[in-house]
Enzyme design. Sequence first.
Site, PDB file in Angstrom:
ATOM      1  N   GLU A 122      30.722  89.943 -65.717  1.00 34.48           N
ATOM      2  CA  GLU A 122      31.264  88.821 -64.998  1.00 34.48           C
ATOM      3  C   GLU A 122      30.786  87.749 -65.910  1.00 34.48           C
ATOM      4  OE1 GLU A 122      33.321  88.773 -62.883  1.00 34.48           O
ATOM      5  OE2 GLU A 122      33.009  90.614 -61.520  1.00 34.48           O
ATOM      6  N   HIS A 145      25.746  85.622 -59.074  1.00 31.25           N
ATOM      7  CA  HIS A 145      26.734  86.559 -58.511  1.00 31.25           C
ATOM      8  C   HIS A 145      25.997  87.683 -57.744  1.00 31.25           C
ATOM      9  CE1 HIS A 145      30.143  89.184 -57.254  1.00 31.25           C
ATOM     10  NE2 HIS A 145      29.593  90.076 -58.334  1.00 31.25           N
ATOM     11  N   HIS A 147      26.320  90.494 -54.092  1.00 29.80           N
ATOM     12  CA  HIS A 147      27.430  91.172 -53.221  1.00 29.80           C
ATOM     13  C   HIS A 147      26.634  91.100 -51.635  1.00 29.80           C
ATOM     14  CE1 HIS A 147      29.044  93.870 -56.419  1.00 29.80           C
ATOM     15  NE2 HIS A 147      29.410  92.597 -56.584  1.00 29.80           N
ATOM     16  N   HIS A 218      34.566  91.016 -52.077  1.00 31.48           N
ATOM     17  CA  HIS A 218      33.735  91.280 -53.512  1.00 31.48           C
ATOM     18  C   HIS A 218      32.308  90.781 -53.325  1.00 31.48           C
ATOM     19  CE1 HIS A 218      33.389  91.422 -58.003  1.00 31.48           C
ATOM     20  NE2 HIS A 218      32.294  91.630 -57.484  1.00 31.48           N
TER      21      HIS A 218
HETATM   22  O1  2HA Z   1      27.655  93.403 -62.243  1.00 31.97           O
HETATM   23  O2  2HA Z   1      28.748  92.833 -59.638  1.00 31.97           O
HETATM   24  O3  2HA Z   1      31.400  92.274 -60.166  1.00 31.97           O
HETATM   25  C1  2HA Z   1      28.652  93.949 -61.813  1.00 31.97           C
HETATM   26  C2  2HA Z   1      29.618  93.240 -60.714  1.00 31.97           C
HETATM   27  C3  2HA Z   1      31.042  93.069 -61.189  1.00 31.97           C
HETATM   28 ZN    ZN Z   2      30.632  91.894 -58.245  1.00 32.99          ZN
END
Ligand code: 2HA
Ligand code: ZN
Length: 273
Positions: A122, A145, A147, A218
Site C-alpha cells: 500500500e 493502515h 483491518h 477492506h
Molecule cells: O499490507 O493490508 O491492503 C497488506 C494489506 C494490503
Molecule cells: Zn489492507
Amino acid sequence: MFDLLNDCPGLAPWLEQTAELSGYLWDKGWAERNAGNLSIDVTDIITEQSACAADPLCRDLSFAYPQLAGRYFIVTGTGHRFRDLAHDAPHHACVLHLSDDGRVFHLVWGGEDDPDFRPTSEFPAHLRVHEFLRQRSAAERVVLHTHPTELIALTHLPEYQNEAALNRALWGAHPEVKVTVPRGVGLVPYTAPGTEALALATVAALRRDHPAAVWAMHGIVAVAREVMEAFDLVDTLNKAAQIILLRRGAGVASPGLNDAQLAELVRLFHLKD
Ligand code: 2HA
Ligand code: ZN
C-alpha cells in the site's frame, strides 16, 4: 562504521512505538497474516551524515513524488507479518530515503537479510497521503493502515455504504466518537488494494477534513501526529462499530444518541463539526 540508530537517537522512540503498535494490532485481530502497514515521516530527525552513508541500491517507484523529494520514512515491509515487527523491526521494516527527483528510493536502515525487501504493497497510498500532508504543512506524520474487523463488517451493510450515514451511525454509538472525531471519517468505495486509484481516493477523502478514510470492505487509513494517536483513532471507531453490530444483533433498530444529544456535545466540547 555507520549506524543510523546511533547517529539519529530520535529514531529509536518511533521504532519502539511501531513495535508496541504491532503488538496491539495483532491482539485486536486487525493484522492477520501480512495485513496492515505503517509509514512515518522521520525527515526532521535524520542527520546529514546518514544521507551520505545510504545504501546505493536504488529502487524505482511507480510514480513520481516531487513534493516528497529527499524525505525519509519508516515503512513496514510488504509480505511481512505485522506481529513479527514487535520483536524484530530490522527484518520487517526499514527507513528509506526518496531521491531528489522523488522517483526512486533506497534503504538507509532495516530490510535486513532480504535483498528484495520492498515497502508495503500500500506504499502508493502512503506516499500520496504524505504528499497531501506536506502540501498542507500538516503536523501529522504517521499513516496507519489496518483491518479493524467490525468497522469493515459495517461497510458490508448497504445502509452504511454512504459517508453521511456511516458517520451518523458511528457518532450515535457512543459520545466519545463525536468528541474525538467531530468531522467523522471519509468513506472510500471499494477499490482494489495497492492501486493508485485507491491512493487518490484516500487523499480525496482526507481532503474533506477527515482524520481517517475507511476503505469499504477492506480497512482504514488513519493519519496522526503520533503512532498511538493513530491507533486510538481506529480503536474508538471500531468500538463504535462493535456497538452498532451488537445493537443490531439484539434486534434494536435505534440510531443511538439523538440529534439533540449530538448537538449538546458540540456545544459542551466546543467541537468544530
Ligand atoms: O499490507 O493490508 O491492503 C497488506 C494489506 C494490503
Ligand atoms: Zn489492507
